[in-house]
Design a protein around this motif. Structure first.
Motif, PDB file in Angstrom:
ATOM      1  N   GLY A  63      57.891  59.123  44.999  1.00 36.46           N
ATOM      2  CA  GLY A  63      57.766  58.074  45.985  1.00 36.46           C
ATOM      3  C   GLY A  63      57.027  56.862  45.461  1.00 36.46           C
ATOM      4  O   GLY A  63      56.676  56.775  44.282  1.00 36.46           O
ATOM      5  N   PRO A  64      56.750  55.894  46.342  1.00 37.99           N
ATOM      6  CA  PRO A  64      56.000  54.693  45.930  1.00 37.99           C
ATOM      7  C   PRO A  64      54.607  55.047  45.435  1.00 37.99           C
ATOM      8  O   PRO A  64      54.058  56.095  45.773  1.00 37.99           O
ATOM      9  CB  PRO A  64      55.945  53.859  47.222  1.00 37.99           C
ATOM     10  CG  PRO A  64      57.055  54.382  48.075  1.00 37.99           C
ATOM     11  CD  PRO A  64      57.206  55.827  47.731  1.00 37.99           C
ATOM     12  N   MET A  65      54.022  54.132  44.652  1.00 38.09           N
ATOM     13  CA  MET A  65      52.725  54.391  44.060  1.00 38.09           C
ATOM     14  C   MET A  65      51.654  54.640  45.122  1.00 38.09           C
ATOM     15  O   MET A  65      50.776  55.480  44.944  1.00 38.09           O
ATOM     16  CB  MET A  65      52.326  53.217  43.161  1.00 38.09           C
ATOM     17  CG  MET A  65      50.965  53.372  42.484  1.00 38.09           C
ATOM     18  SD  MET A  65      50.833  54.886  41.477  1.00 38.09           S
ATOM     19  CE  MET A  65      51.951  54.465  40.129  1.00 38.09           C
ATOM     20  N   ARG A  66      51.714  53.911  46.219  1.00 40.80           N
ATOM     21  CA  ARG A  66      50.715  54.098  47.271  1.00 40.80           C
ATOM     22  C   ARG A  66      50.750  55.519  47.819  1.00 40.80           C
ATOM     23  O   ARG A  66      49.701  56.150  47.990  1.00 40.80           O
ATOM     24  CB  ARG A  66      50.954  53.091  48.392  1.00 40.80           C
ATOM     25  CG  ARG A  66      49.952  53.184  49.531  1.00 40.80           C
ATOM     26  CD  ARG A  66      50.225  52.142  50.595  1.00 40.80           C
ATOM     27  NE  ARG A  66      49.302  52.256  51.706  1.00 40.80           N
ATOM     28  CZ  ARG A  66      49.326  51.479  52.783  1.00 40.80           C
ATOM     29  NH1 ARG A  66      50.253  50.531  52.876  1.00 40.80           N
ATOM     30  NH2 ARG A  66      48.449  51.645  53.752  1.00 40.80           N
ATOM     31  N   GLN A  67      51.936  56.032  48.092  1.00 38.58           N
ATOM     32  CA  GLN A  67      52.051  57.399  48.590  1.00 38.58           C
ATOM     33  C   GLN A  67      51.605  58.403  47.535  1.00 38.58           C
ATOM     34  O   GLN A  67      50.988  59.426  47.861  1.00 38.58           O
ATOM     35  CB  GLN A  67      53.489  57.682  49.017  1.00 38.58           C
ATOM     36  CG  GLN A  67      53.941  56.902  50.241  1.00 38.58           C
ATOM     37  CD  GLN A  67      55.326  57.298  50.696  1.00 38.58           C
ATOM     38  OE1 GLN A  67      55.924  58.252  50.188  1.00 38.58           O
ATOM     39  NE2 GLN A  67      55.862  56.554  51.655  1.00 38.58           N
ATOM     40  N   ARG A  68      51.904  58.121  46.272  1.00 36.46           N
ATOM     41  CA  ARG A  68      51.482  59.026  45.200  1.00 36.46           C
ATOM     42  C   ARG A  68      49.964  59.109  45.110  1.00 36.46           C
ATOM     43  O   ARG A  68      49.393  60.187  44.954  1.00 36.46           O
ATOM     44  CB  ARG A  68      52.057  58.548  43.871  1.00 36.46           C
ATOM     45  CG  ARG A  68      53.387  59.190  43.512  1.00 36.46           C
ATOM     46  CD  ARG A  68      53.839  58.746  42.150  1.00 36.46           C
ATOM     47  NE  ARG A  68      54.632  57.533  42.254  1.00 36.46           N
ATOM     48  CZ  ARG A  68      55.079  56.851  41.216  1.00 36.46           C
ATOM     49  NH1 ARG A  68      54.759  57.238  40.004  1.00 36.46           N
ATOM     50  NH2 ARG A  68      55.820  55.779  41.383  1.00 36.46           N
ATOM     51  N   MET A  69      49.306  57.949  45.205  1.00 34.40           N
ATOM     52  CA  MET A  69      47.851  57.933  45.123  1.00 34.40           C
ATOM     53  C   MET A  69      47.230  58.651  46.324  1.00 34.40           C
ATOM     54  O   MET A  69      46.234  59.369  46.184  1.00 34.40           O
ATOM     55  CB  MET A  69      47.356  56.496  45.056  1.00 34.40           C
ATOM     56  CG  MET A  69      47.828  55.736  43.813  1.00 34.40           C
ATOM     57  SD  MET A  69      47.287  56.494  42.264  1.00 34.40           S
ATOM     58  CE  MET A  69      45.539  56.105  42.311  1.00 34.40           C
ATOM     59  N   GLN A  70      47.814  58.471  47.495  1.00 34.95           N
ATOM     60  CA  GLN A  70      47.314  59.171  48.676  1.00 34.95           C
ATOM     61  C   GLN A  70      47.478  60.684  48.529  1.00 34.95           C
ATOM     62  O   GLN A  70      46.562  61.448  48.861  1.00 34.95           O
ATOM     63  CB  GLN A  70      48.049  58.679  49.918  1.00 34.95           C
ATOM     64  CG  GLN A  70      47.710  57.253  50.323  1.00 34.95           C
ATOM     65  CD  GLN A  70      48.551  56.766  51.488  1.00 34.95           C
ATOM     66  OE1 GLN A  70      49.548  57.398  51.865  1.00 34.95           O
ATOM     67  NE2 GLN A  70      48.156  55.640  52.065  1.00 34.95           N
TER      68      GLN A  70
END
Length: 354
Positions: A63-70
Motif C-alpha cells: 500500500g501507500p507509504m503512509r499506510q505502511r508506516m502506520q
C-alpha cells in the motif's frame, strides 16, 4: 549485469525480497554492534538484532507509504508488548507453554482477517518466542524492551529511506480494470459496437482475474481501513453486476424504450467515474456524485415507464355469488402466461439472491 537483473526480477518480482534483505543486512549488524560494543549490554544487543530481523526481514507491508508506516508502527507497539509478556511468562515452564499456545493460536487466527495481520504473523510470533524461550526476571524487561524498541525505531527509518518499495495494491488495480471493462460492455451493447464480442470477453476476463486475485490467498488481500474494506465489498458487487448484465435482455436497435438506454449509459458512467476515483483516491468525487444522481434519475424514469406498460396480472374481475365473473366484454383479455413470465424474469436479476 542486465542478464543478472533479469534473472533476479524473474524470481523476485519487484525485487521485494532483495530490498528486505539489503535493509536487514545494514540495520541488523549495526544495532547489534551499537548495543554490544558501545552500550555494552549483551541482552539489549540480542533483542536489537532479532528485532531488526523481525521488523525488516519477516514482514513487508503493502500500500501507500503512509499506510505502511502506520502498520509498521502498530507492529512495533504490539511486538513490544509481546516482549514484555514473554519475559514474564518465561519464569515458569508450564506458564511459558500455556502462554505460547494461547498467543500463537490467537495470532494465526487473526491472520485470516487481513493481509496486514497475516503478513505480520511471523514477526509477532518471533517477538514472543524469543523472550519466552530465554528465562528471565521482571528486571530483564527494560533491557529487552530497549533493544527491541531500538530495532523498531531504526526499522521505521530504514523502510522510509532505504530503497523504499513502490506502492502496490493488486486487488484495487484489478477492481479498477473490472469497473472499466463492465462500463465498456454496457456502452457497447447500447451503441451496437462491432467489437462487442471482444468487449464481452474482456469484461469476463477482467472480472475472473479480480475474483481469482481475491480467492487465491488464504486471507483477505486488503488492509483494515474503511476504503480497503470497501474494495472487498466491491468484488461481490461487481460479480453481481455481471450476473445482472448477462441475464438482461439486449435492447433492439429500433426499440422505443429510451429510458432503458439512458439507464445503461448512466450505469456505465458511474462505473467509469468510480474506476477513476478508485485508481486515484485523492481526486475530487464530484464527477462520481453527479453520475450517481443521473443514474438515480434514469432508474426512476425506467421504473415509471415499466410500471406503465406492465400487463394487468388479473384480467378477470371478482366472481359474484353464482361463480360467474363480473368482467365486462369491453375489458381486455387476460394476458397470457408467457407475457407475465417475461415480466417476472426481467425483474429477477435485480435481486441479489447470492
Amino acid at each position: 549485469m542486465p542478464a543478472l537483473l533479469q534473472r533476479l526480477t524473474a524470481r523476485d518480482h519487484g525485487l521485494l525480497v532483495l530490498r528486505r534483505a539489503g535493509r536487514t543486512a545494514i540495520v541488523m549488524p549495526g544495532t547489534f554492534a551499537l548495543c554490544d560494543q558501545v552500550i555494552g549490554n549483551p541482552e539489549m544487543a540480542l533483542f536489537a538484532a532479532f528485532g531488526s530481523f523481525a521488523m525488516l526481514m519477516l514482514v513487508g507491508f503493502g500500500g501507500p507509504m503512509r499506510q505502511r508506516m502506520q502498520a509498521q508502527a502498530s507492529l512495533a507497539v504490539v511486538s513490544s508488548l509481546f516482549v514484555c509478556l514473554g519475559t514474564l511468562a518465561s519464569q515458569a515452564a508450564w506458564l511459558a507453554c500455556l502462554a505460547m499456545a494461547v498467543l500463537g493460536f490467537g495470532v494465526l487466527l487473526a491472520g485470516a482477517v487481513s493481509s496486514v495481520l497475516a503478513g505480520a504473523s511471523t514477526s509477532l510470533l518471533l517477538s514472543f518466542i524469543l523472550p519466552v524461550s530465554l528465562p528471565g526476571a521482571a528486571s530483564d524487561v527494560p533491557d529487552r524492551l530497549a533493544g527491541w524498541g531500538l530495532a523498531a525505531v531504526v526499522g521505521l527509518f530504514a523502510i522510509r529511506l532505504l530503497w523504499p518499495e513502490p506502492a502496490a495494491d493488486p486487488l484495487r488495480g484489478k477492481a479498477v480494470a473490472a469497473c472499466r471493462a463492465l462500463a465498456a460492455r454496457l456502452r457497447s451493447e447500447d451503441e451496437a459496437s462491432p467489437d462487442h464480442e471482444q468487449i464481452v470477453r474482456d469484461a469476463h476476463r477482467a472480472l475472473d482475474e479480480l475474483q481469482r486475485q481475491f480467492l487465491t490467498t488464504p486471507y483477505r488481500p486488503t488492509g483494515l481501513s474503511a476504503s480497503d474494506r470497501a474494495v472487498v465489498r466491491l468484488v461481490d458487487e461487481l460479480n453481481w453486476a455481471r450476473r445482472v448484465i448477462v441475464h438482461s435482455l439486449p435492447i433492439p436497435d429500433d426499440s422505443p424504450n429510451l429510458a432503458a438506454r439512458r439507464a445503461r449509459i448512466a450505469a456505465a458512467n458511474v462505473l467509469g467515474h468510480g474506476a477513476d476515483l478508485l485508481a486515484a483516491p485523492r481526486t475530487s468525487p464530484d464527477a462520481l456524485h453527479t453520475a450517481s444522481a443521473e443514474l438515480r434519475a434514469a432508474l426512476f424514469a425506467l421504473e415509471r415507464d415499466a410500471a406503465d406498460v406492465l400487463p394487468a396480472l388479473s384480467g378477470r374481475g371478482p366472481e359474484n355469488g353464482t361463480g360467474a365473473s363480473t368482467v365486462s366484454a369491453d375489458e381486455p383479455d387476460e394476458p397470457d402466461d408467457r407475457q407475465v413470465t417475461e415480466v417476472i424474469d426481467a425483474l429477477e436479476p435485480s435481486f441479489d439472491r447470492y
